[in-house]
Scaffold this motif. Structure first.
Motif, short mmCIF file in Angstrom:
data_model
loop_
_atom_site.label_atom_id
_atom_site.label_comp_id
_atom_site.label_asym_id
_atom_site.label_seq_id
_atom_site.Cartn_x
_atom_site.Cartn_y
_atom_site.Cartn_z
N PRO A 507 -7.03 -55.63 68.37
CA PRO A 507 -6.70 -54.47 67.53
C PRO A 507 -5.23 -54.49 67.10
O PRO A 507 -4.35 -54.80 67.89
CB PRO A 507 -7.00 -53.28 68.44
N GLU A 508 -5.02 -54.13 65.85
CA GLU A 508 -3.67 -54.19 65.30
C GLU A 508 -3.49 -53.10 64.24
O GLU A 508 -4.36 -52.86 63.42
CB GLU A 508 -3.42 -55.56 64.67
N ILE A 509 -2.34 -52.45 64.30
CA ILE A 509 -1.96 -51.46 63.29
C ILE A 509 -0.65 -51.93 62.67
O ILE A 509 0.33 -52.14 63.37
CB ILE A 509 -1.78 -50.05 63.90
N ALA A 510 -0.68 -52.09 61.34
CA ALA A 510 0.51 -52.55 60.61
C ALA A 510 1.06 -51.39 59.79
O ALA A 510 0.33 -50.77 59.01
CB ALA A 510 0.15 -53.72 59.70
N ILE A 511 2.36 -51.13 59.96
CA ILE A 511 3.02 -50.03 59.25
C ILE A 511 4.11 -50.64 58.38
O ILE A 511 4.96 -51.38 58.88
CB ILE A 511 3.61 -49.00 60.22
#
Length: 595
Positions: A507-511
């Motif tokens: 899982p990865e969240i890119a901002i």
């Protein structure tokens, strides 16, 4: 020479054959030379001068080449033979299709002159008919082209004017555009007539049109008249190379208004060639041209109206969607205000009582400890009554499960507190719909806002997901830091929940943050399960959620949408099922105007 006269003979002297001082001509004395000359020009007449057998053979070959080789039936072929030369004239008439047979006798020269001139007149008549027919066809084709051509009206009118000039054999012509009352502009595409156009412009420069033009405007019909000697256009006539005998004024009428005058000066020598047939064709052309121009203008007007209507419908559709969403938010806002008012008071009272409850629990525990000490003291004194009381308390404690109650009561209180806190959070989200203020805007740093947001979420994120940051925006811009943090918290929490529920392996969240043409562009992207188009269409609707009962309120993204709108920004969502979901937020950089 456009249509030359050829004399065919082997003899060098033809003075005995032709009438004296008749016409200018060229001599053909061989078949090869004759074919070359005949190919280059269409002759008006071929005179076969026969004085020997060689002349007979050459004349037959030339006549055959004209009629069969060139398929020319218009050129006049005249056989002119020596009286001593006996010929079968009927055979020549039938086989070689000659037009006349004459004897080269000096006594008959006057008659021969008459016949030769008559044949030349016949050829001229045929050629004029051809030219007239071609000019009529070209004019009608030109009008037809109006209905299909993409050129502007000025270009089309110039083409039509040139075609009409050929039809009426005009020495020169002008396009006089009526730009406004008493103001006219003269135009002519023929650069060789530029000086004439300038002279015509000088004539109409004072706003007073000559009678030959004003009459056409008044009657709105073509005018063909003899040129009046009133001095109005004498300066123009003086500069025309030929003698002008009449004029044609052709008004271009669109919706009962003359927009242009086509003015033609016809040479005196050509007046006999302008027939009633041409006048009728010109009148019909005027009617057709008016219909086509009105249709073209109507099509142009309709196209503009269609474009405006299309733009208006798109704007209305967008406005309708915005109004529907705002009305939905307004309804939720009114409902949320009522819910918040009804629930907030008792909720605040219940939450405030937890401090007292905690104190009460301490007293209960202390009392239980004192009872234990008392029982211990009584047990030491071996008092019979104390023994019975101890037995009774022990039985009661066992029956009531005091030990279990004491262990479970704090868990119950903790669960109750968490539940009430959840209700309070829901009310906070609902309240955001009823607030119409934007919040005080100030200069903020997006990297600082993002850092503070991630600090608040560090326990939620923990080791569950990898957060990547790509901040390429180092400018300060005007917004509300608190509202921006709320937007980021909701988007990150929403992405985290989607990743956890889907069980994404990495899982990865890119901002990301960068400057765009519209201002600050902020993106939050996850590599989760994505959404279908049906789900994406409803994500901003209040209370819409894909989670199970009790797992989500369906208000997170609605709150985000509401806040972004209040901050003057835009929000867009991209998603691909099984791949990713990305929210893109755009905020203006300009400082708000001070009141």
């Amino acid at each position: 020479m456009e249509n030359p006269i050829y004399v065919v003979t082997q003899s060098r002297d033809v003075s005995g054959y032709l009438p004296e001082h008749w016409q200018t001509y060229e001599t053909i004395n061989s078949l090869r030379n004759g074919r070359k000359k005949l190919r280059n020009n269409k002759p008006a007449m071929v005179v076969l001068c026969i004085g020997s057998d060689d002349d007979i053979h050459l004349g037959q070959e030339i006549a055959r080449y004209v009629r069969e080789g060139m398929a020319n039936r218009d050129t006049r072929i005249v056989l002119l033979h020596d009286p001593a030369q006996q010929l079968d004239e009927v055979a020549w008439l039938e086989e070689f299709q000659i037009n006349a047979c004459l004897t080269a006798d000096p006594a008959r020269h006057q008659f021969n002159r008459s016949v030769l001139n008559r044949e030349l007149d016949t050829f001229s008549y045929i050629e004029n008919n051809y030219r007239q027919h071609d000019a009529e066809t070209e004019m009608l084709v030109c009008i037809t082209r109006f209905s299909r051509a993409d050129e502007n009206i000025t270009t089309l009118l110039s083409t039509f004017a040139e075609t009409l000039a050929k039809l009426c054999h005009a020495a020169c012509h002008f396009e006089i555009y009526i730009e406004m009352e008493s103001r006219y502009r003269v135009r002519n595409r023929d650069t060789s007539q530029k000086h004439l156009a300038e002279q015509m412009q000088a004539i109409v420069a004072n706003g007073q049109l000559p009678a030959c033009l004003s009459q056409a405007i008044a009657e709105q019909k073509p005018q063909i008249n003899l040129l009046q000697d009133n001095g109005e256009i004498d300066a123009l006539l003086a500069r025309v190379e030929t003698s002008v005998g009449s004029y044609l004024t052709f008004p271009i009428v669109v919706y009962n208004r003359v927009i242009c005058l086509l003015f033609f000066l016809i040479p005196e020598a050509e007046m006999a060639r302008v027939s009633m047939k041409q006048i009728n064709i010109i009148n019909k052309a005027a009617e057709q041209l008016t219909v086509l121009l009105e249709r073209k203008q109507a099509e142009s007007s309709l196209k503009k109206q269609y474009t405006r209507l299309k733009d208006t419908l798109l704007e209305l559709k967008s406005t309708k969607q915005a109004l529907a969403h705002n009305e939905k938010l307004a309804s939720i806002g009114r409902m949320a205000a009522g819910i918040a008012h009804e629930i907030n008071n008792p909720l605040s009272f219940v939450i405030s009582n937890f401090t007292s409850m905690d104190s009460y629990l301490d007293n209960i525990i202390k009392l239980q400890e004192m009872q234990s000490e008392l029982l211990t003291s009584i047990d030491i004194q071996q008092d019979q009554k104390a023994t019975a009381l101890k037995q009774h308390l022990a039985e009661f404690e066992e029956q009531a499960g005091i030990e279990f109650i004491l262990e479970d009561i704090r868990a119950i209180v903790a669960d109750s507190f968490n539940g009430l806190q959840r209700v309070k959070n829901i009310i906070t989200d609902l309240s955001s719909f009823s607030h119409n203020y934007e919040g005080q805007k100030e200069k903020i740093d997006i990297s600082v806002v993002l850092s503070d947001t991630l600090k608040m979420l560090r326990y939620d994120l923990a080791d569950k997901v990898t957060v990547k940051q790509d901040i390429r925006f180092d400018k300060a811009f005007y917004s509300n830091a608190g509202l921006m943090e709320q937007v980021l918290i909701n988007l990150i929490k929403n992405a985290l929940q989607a990743l956890v529920d889907a069980g994404t392996e990495t899982p990865e969240i890119a901002i990301g943050a960068e400057e765009s043409a519209d201002g600050l562009k902020l993106t939050v992207r996850d590599n989760g399960p994505g959404m279908t188009e049906a789900v994406k269409a409803k994500i901003y609707d209040p209370f819409f959620t894909t989670k199970g009962v009790g797992e989500g309120t369906g208000l997170g993204l609605s709150v985000v949408y509401n806040i972004v709108q209040r901050l003057g920004g835009k929000i867009e969502c991209e998603s691909q099922l099984g791949q990713f979901t990305r929210f893109t937020l755009t905020f203006p950089l300009a400082q708000p105007e001070e009141e």
